[in-house]
Design a protein around this motif. Structure first.
Motif, PDB file in Angstrom:
ATOM      1  N   LYS A 125       0.870  -1.053   0.257  1.00  0.00           N
ATOM      2  CA  LYS A 125       0.030   0.119  -0.051  1.00  0.00           C
ATOM      3  C   LYS A 125       0.793   1.287   0.117  1.00  0.00           C
ATOM      4  O   LYS A 125       0.487   2.330  -0.456  1.00  0.00           O
ATOM      5  CB  LYS A 125      -0.928  -0.032   1.137  1.00  0.00           C
ATOM      6  CG  LYS A 125      -0.304   0.013   2.348  1.00  0.00           C
ATOM      7  CD  LYS A 125      -1.344  -0.502   3.704  1.00  0.00           C
ATOM      8  CE  LYS A 125      -1.416  -1.813   3.750  1.00  0.00           C
ATOM      9  NZ  LYS A 125      -2.265  -2.417   4.658  1.00  0.00           N
ATOM     10  N   ASP A 150      -4.923  -6.038  -0.806  1.00  0.00           N
ATOM     11  CA  ASP A 150      -5.069  -5.671   0.638  1.00  0.00           C
ATOM     12  C   ASP A 150      -6.673  -6.038   1.000  1.00  0.00           C
ATOM     13  O   ASP A 150      -7.439  -5.848   0.082  1.00  0.00           O
ATOM     14  CB  ASP A 150      -5.112  -4.194   0.801  1.00  0.00           C
ATOM     15  CG  ASP A 150      -4.685  -3.623   2.465  1.00  0.00           C
ATOM     16  OD1 ASP A 150      -4.319  -2.493   2.387  1.00  0.00           O
ATOM     17  OD2 ASP A 150      -4.803  -4.462   3.087  1.00  0.00           O
ATOM     18  N   SER A 151      -6.486  -6.650   2.197  1.00  0.00           N
ATOM     19  CA  SER A 151      -8.018  -7.322   2.296  1.00  0.00           C
ATOM     20  C   SER A 151      -9.334  -6.552   2.410  1.00  0.00           C
ATOM     21  O   SER A 151     -10.276  -6.650   2.029  1.00  0.00           O
ATOM     22  CB  SER A 151      -7.996  -8.114   3.818  1.00  0.00           C
ATOM     23  OG  SER A 151      -7.907  -7.309   4.802  1.00  0.00           O
ATOM     24  N   GLU A 152      -8.990  -5.387   2.867  1.00  0.00           N
ATOM     25  CA  GLU A 152     -10.269  -4.300   2.772  1.00  0.00           C
ATOM     26  C   GLU A 152     -10.602  -3.692   1.413  1.00  0.00           C
ATOM     27  O   GLU A 152     -11.544  -3.718   1.031  1.00  0.00           O
ATOM     28  CB  GLU A 152      -9.739  -3.053   3.710  1.00  0.00           C
ATOM     29  CG  GLU A 152      -9.788  -3.234   5.253  1.00  0.00           C
ATOM     30  CD  GLU A 152      -8.264  -3.719   5.528  1.00  0.00           C
ATOM     31  OE1 GLU A 152      -7.401  -3.855   4.896  1.00  0.00           O
ATOM     32  OE2 GLU A 152      -8.233  -4.346   6.794  1.00  0.00           O
ATOM     33  N   ALA A 175     -11.520  -2.124  10.799  1.00  0.00           N
ATOM     34  CA  ALA A 175     -10.069  -2.254  11.687  1.00  0.00           C
ATOM     35  C   ALA A 175     -10.360  -3.137  12.795  1.00  0.00           C
ATOM     36  O   ALA A 175     -11.226  -3.122  13.538  1.00  0.00           O
ATOM     37  CB  ALA A 175      -9.947  -0.799  11.963  1.00  0.00           C
ATOM     38  N   SER A 176      -9.319  -3.932  12.956  1.00  0.00           N
ATOM     39  CA  SER A 176      -9.416  -4.920  14.060  1.00  0.00           C
ATOM     40  C   SER A 176      -8.948  -4.158  15.321  1.00  0.00           C
ATOM     41  O   SER A 176      -9.670  -4.805  16.568  1.00  0.00           O
ATOM     42  CB  SER A 176      -8.366  -5.976  14.028  1.00  0.00           C
ATOM     43  OG  SER A 176      -7.020  -5.643  14.235  1.00  0.00           O
ATOM     44  N   HIS A 199      -0.508  -9.467  16.889  1.00  0.00           N
ATOM     45  CA  HIS A 199      -1.872  -8.800  16.473  1.00  0.00           C
ATOM     46  C   HIS A 199      -2.764  -9.969  16.667  1.00  0.00           C
ATOM     47  O   HIS A 199      -2.638 -11.256  16.777  1.00  0.00           O
ATOM     48  CB  HIS A 199      -1.553  -8.947  14.946  1.00  0.00           C
ATOM     49  CG  HIS A 199      -2.988  -8.293  14.237  1.00  0.00           C
ATOM     50  ND1 HIS A 199      -3.920  -8.752  14.139  1.00  0.00           N
ATOM     51  CD2 HIS A 199      -2.796  -6.768  13.693  1.00  0.00           C
ATOM     52  CE1 HIS A 199      -4.567  -7.748  13.427  1.00  0.00           C
ATOM     53  NE2 HIS A 199      -4.277  -6.615  13.471  1.00  0.00           N
ATOM     54  N   TRP A 202      -4.308 -11.421  12.725  1.00  0.00           N
ATOM     55  CA  TRP A 202      -3.438 -11.712  11.361  1.00  0.00           C
ATOM     56  C   TRP A 202      -2.129 -11.817  11.808  1.00  0.00           C
ATOM     57  O   TRP A 202      -1.674 -11.433  12.791  1.00  0.00           O
ATOM     58  CB  TRP A 202      -3.658 -10.724  10.522  1.00  0.00           C
ATOM     59  CG  TRP A 202      -4.971  -9.928  10.110  1.00  0.00           C
ATOM     60  CD1 TRP A 202      -5.769  -9.175  10.706  1.00  0.00           C
ATOM     61  CD2 TRP A 202      -5.669 -10.440   8.921  1.00  0.00           C
ATOM     62  NE1 TRP A 202      -6.936  -8.898  10.242  1.00  0.00           N
ATOM     63  CE2 TRP A 202      -7.004  -9.781   9.029  1.00  0.00           C
ATOM     64  CE3 TRP A 202      -5.653 -11.173   7.971  1.00  0.00           C
ATOM     65  CZ2 TRP A 202      -7.837  -9.815   7.924  1.00  0.00           C
ATOM     66  CZ3 TRP A 202      -6.568 -11.408   6.806  1.00  0.00           C
ATOM     67  CH2 TRP A 202      -7.820 -10.748   7.001  1.00  0.00           C
ATOM     68  N   ILE A 208       3.804  -3.873   9.244  1.00  0.00           N
ATOM     69  CA  ILE A 208       2.447  -3.411   9.077  1.00  0.00           C
ATOM     70  C   ILE A 208       1.684  -3.972  10.288  1.00  0.00           C
ATOM     71  O   ILE A 208       0.876  -3.588  10.694  1.00  0.00           O
ATOM     72  CB  ILE A 208       1.892  -4.383   7.927  1.00  0.00           C
ATOM     73  CG1 ILE A 208       0.232  -4.066   7.708  1.00  0.00           C
ATOM     74  CG2 ILE A 208       2.065  -5.727   8.071  1.00  0.00           C
ATOM     75  CD1 ILE A 208      -0.264  -4.626   6.503  1.00  0.00           C
ATOM     76  N   SER A 212      -0.686  -1.707  12.407  1.00  0.00           N
ATOM     77  CA  SER A 212      -1.932  -2.154  12.598  1.00  0.00           C
ATOM     78  C   SER A 212      -2.231  -1.733  14.360  1.00  0.00           C
ATOM     79  O   SER A 212      -3.338  -1.177  14.544  1.00  0.00           O
ATOM     80  CB  SER A 212      -2.119  -3.579  12.794  1.00  0.00           C
ATOM     81  OG  SER A 212      -2.458  -3.936  11.393  1.00  0.00           O
ATOM     82  N   ASN A 217      -1.960   1.805   9.960  1.00  0.00           N
ATOM     83  CA  ASN A 217      -2.332   0.932   8.832  1.00  0.00           C
ATOM     84  C   ASN A 217      -3.866   1.485   8.166  1.00  0.00           C
ATOM     85  O   ASN A 217      -3.960   1.374   7.048  1.00  0.00           O
ATOM     86  CB  ASN A 217      -2.446  -0.623   9.254  1.00  0.00           C
ATOM     87  CG  ASN A 217      -2.411  -1.515   8.034  1.00  0.00           C
ATOM     88  OD1 ASN A 217      -1.960  -1.517   7.049  1.00  0.00           O
ATOM     89  ND2 ASN A 217      -3.729  -2.356   8.204  1.00  0.00           N
ATOM     90  N   LYS A 218      -4.867   1.605   9.300  1.00  0.00           N
ATOM     91  CA  LYS A 218      -5.952   2.050   8.505  1.00  0.00           C
ATOM     92  C   LYS A 218      -6.018   3.380   8.194  1.00  0.00           C
ATOM     93  O   LYS A 218      -6.527   3.579   7.200  1.00  0.00           O
ATOM     94  CB  LYS A 218      -6.825   1.824   9.859  1.00  0.00           C
ATOM     95  CG  LYS A 218      -8.485   1.477   9.588  1.00  0.00           C
ATOM     96  CD  LYS A 218      -8.151   0.111   8.655  1.00  0.00           C
ATOM     97  CE  LYS A 218      -7.684  -0.993   9.298  1.00  0.00           C
ATOM     98  NZ  LYS A 218      -7.772  -2.141   8.282  1.00  0.00           N
ATOM     99  N   GLU A 221      -4.750   3.110   4.765  1.00  0.00           N
ATOM    100  CA  GLU A 221      -5.833   2.140   4.003  1.00  0.00           C
ATOM    101  C   GLU A 221      -6.789   3.430   3.378  1.00  0.00           C
ATOM    102  O   GLU A 221      -7.475   3.137   2.449  1.00  0.00           O
ATOM    103  CB  GLU A 221      -6.714   0.985   4.671  1.00  0.00           C
ATOM    104  CG  GLU A 221      -5.399   0.037   4.938  1.00  0.00           C
ATOM    105  CD  GLU A 221      -5.865  -1.195   5.450  1.00  0.00           C
ATOM    106  OE1 GLU A 221      -6.852  -1.206   6.026  1.00  0.00           O
ATOM    107  OE2 GLU A 221      -5.129  -2.121   5.420  1.00  0.00           O
TER     108      GLU A 221
HETATM  109  C1  LIG Z   1      -4.803  -7.931   6.966  1.00  0.00           C
HETATM  110  C2  LIG Z   1      -4.969  -6.541   6.793  1.00  0.00           C
HETATM  111  O1  LIG Z   1      -5.508  -6.320   5.335  1.00  0.00           O
HETATM  112  C3  LIG Z   1      -3.539  -5.868   6.442  1.00  0.00           C
HETATM  113  O2  LIG Z   1      -3.824  -4.556   6.064  1.00  0.00           O
HETATM  114  C4  LIG Z   1      -5.661  -5.896   7.879  1.00  0.00           C
HETATM  115  O3  LIG Z   1      -5.704  -4.664   7.487  1.00  0.00           O
HETATM  116  C5  LIG Z   1      -4.819  -5.953   9.163  1.00  0.00           C
HETATM  117  O4  LIG Z   1      -5.759  -5.548  10.104  1.00  0.00           O
HETATM  118  P1  LIG Z   1      -5.879  -4.269  10.761  1.00  0.00           P
HETATM  119  O5  LIG Z   1      -7.364  -4.113  10.652  1.00  0.00           O
HETATM  120  O6  LIG Z   1      -5.318  -3.224  10.135  1.00  0.00           O
HETATM  121  O7  LIG Z   1      -5.510  -4.474  12.205  1.00  0.00           O
END
Ligand SMILES: C[C@](O)(CO)[C@H](O)COP(=O)(O)O
Ligand SMILES: NC(=O)c1ccc[n+]([C@@H]2O[C@H](COP(=O)([O-])OP(=O)(O)OC[C@H]3O[C@@H](n4cnc5c(N)ncnc54)[C@H](OP(=O)(O)O)[C@@H]3O)[C@@H](O)[C@H]2O)c1
Ligand SMILES: [Mn+2]
Length: 396
Positions: A125, A150-152, A175-176, A199, A202, A208, A212, A217-218, A221
């Motif tokens: 990213k 990226d998962s999102e 976001a976790s 984490h 994940w 990363i 997080s 990270n968010k 994103e």
């Molecule tokens: C796995 C992931 O997409 C990495 O960017 C996910 O965003 C990580 O989890 P988080 O929600 O940022 O803690």
């Protein structure tokens, strides 16, 4: 069969991508592999996947790599350094390049791949956050596709399939909450690197995982979503969703909301980025709503996690500011991982760099402006951290 090149083959994204290639050898073929320093793992991967070309980012590891695979016949082309990674990215008949390299180190190789007409399966990213003003026009000019890994952003991309242009009203990034989501704010001052690397959902690379934990990270994103989907920052929201089952949601003009759900497993977004627009039949563990249990949501705590607002501000400032935010974050996280600064110093150092860059923000940066801003920000954080360190030492 899709020919792919993988940048960052020895990392979390890289090894998961190779898991997919090993499971579906009739679907995918490896053209090129690049790594940073992990010669042992790269050599194993070269033996297994027999790429035509490889590169090791650390030039001091070139001799070791050549020795490690000297018996392989035929030999791949073996390169090293940033120029070697760039050469692999643009090489041969690879249709797509998976960007699993971490940080802004991925920018030049990604640009080279785009200029060579290759689609990008984008995990890295930072390339888009720092280089968006240059990358997006290149994507258009060369008529290649960016496929979000990226998962999102994969979730958003999947939800958008079949949605008419102009129907998207809002993006909701989940976001976790990261490693410290249940820790009281007053405890953050004393957390360790080991704590931050735990984490809850994940298994990822170190950088990363720290992102997080800071929620940067968010924030990154949010900027990534802006560049990928063209949404204004006012229309990109964050919600804390501790279970990481809903990987993000889109709200349409009629207020309908679409979401993509699944186990927290990066292989699925990677597989979709590689197989799009097809869907490959897998025998992976099917999702089970009952087993997934309760899904909960809460507002993000911007007081506890200032990095999110720093990212929104940098995105809204635009120009070279996102490159400064990203580089300052990369440098600050590296210092934290080296135990040279504390967890709460990360947002402080980033904010200082962004504030200092404001008067020099380049509104329409070219590649040289972005690289210069990146370099300046890293230096700025280093200097500030030494002064920080000096103050800490003087207090002790
Ligand atoms: C796995 C992931 O997409 C990495 O960017 C996910 O965003 C990580 O989890 P988080 O929600 O940022 O803690
Ligand atoms: N991991 C995830 O689940 C996940 C999810 C979404 C997005 N992403 C994004 O994907 C990217 C990679 O993340 P990751 O977790 O896979 O990171 P990682 O585990 O740290 O792996 C990084 C990879 O990049 C290589 N590398 C590092 N610096 C390099 C350099 N200067 N030149 C060449 N290669 C270099 C590393 O090589 P060596 O190990 O050999 O040194 C490794 O192969 C990041 O941008 C991250 O934000 C990751
Ligand atoms: Mn993500």
């Amino acid at each position: 069969m899709k020919a792919i090149t993988l940048l960052g083959s020895t990392g979390s994204i890289g090894t998961q991508t190779l898991d997919i290639v090993a499971q579906y050898p009739e679907q995918f073929r490896i053209v090129g592999l690049t790594a940073g320093r992990n010669v042992t793992l790269l050599a194993q991967q070269i033996r297994q996947f027999r790429p035509e070309i490889v590169a090791i980012g650390d030039e001091n590891k070139l001799v070791e790599l050549k020795e490690a695979i000297a018996d392989i016949d035929p030999q791949p082309i073996i390169l090293a350094g940033e120029t070697g990674v760039v050469e692999v990215a643009r090489y041969g008949d690879a249709e797509a390049v998976v960007t699993g390299i971490v940080g802004c180190a991925g920018l030049l190789p990604t640009i080279a791949a785009i200029q060579a007409g290759k689609d990008i399966a984008l995990a890295n990213k930072e390339t888009l956050i720092a280089g968006g003003p240059v990358v997006n026009p290149l994507i258009e000019k060369h008529g290649v596709k960016i496929l979000p890994a990226d998962s999102e952003h994969s979730a958003i991309f999947q939800c958008l399939q079949g949605v008419l242009p102009g129907s998207l009203r809002r993006i909701i990034l989940t976001a976790s909450g990261g490693s410290f989501r249940d820790l009281p704010i007053e405890k953050l001052a004393e957390v360790t690197v080991a704590d931050a690397l735990k984490h809850p959902n994940w298994s990822m690379g170190q950088k990363i995982t720290i992102d997080s934990a800071t929620l940067m990270n968010k924030g990154l994103e949010v900027i990534e979503a802006h560049y990928l989907f063209g949404m204004d920052y006012d229309d990109i929201d964050i919600v804390i969703h501790p279970q990481s089952i809903i990987h993000s949601l889109i709200e349409l003009q009629d207020t309908s909301v679409l979401a993509q759900l699944g186990w927290p497993d990066m292989r699925l977004p990677l597989l979709y980025a590689l197989s799009w627009p097809e869907r490959i039949h897998t025998d992976w563990k099917p999702f089970d709503l009952v087993k997934a249990g309760d899904l909960t949501f809460r507002e993000p705590d911007h007081k506890k996690y200032p990095c999110m607002q720093l990212a929104y501000a940098a995105g809204r400032a635009g120009g070279s500011m996102p490159a400064v935010l990203n580089a300052a974050n990369e440098q600050a996280v590296a210092l934290f991982l080296e135990e040279k600064i504390q967890f709460l110093d990360i947002p402080k150092l980033i904010e200082k760099a962004c504030d200092k860059h404001q008067p020099d923000n380049c509104e329409s940066p070219g590649l040289d402006d972005i690289l210069a801003a990146d370099k300046w920000a890293r230096q700025e954080v280093l200097v500030e951290s030494m002064e920080l360190g000096a103050r800490i030492l003087s207090v002790r």
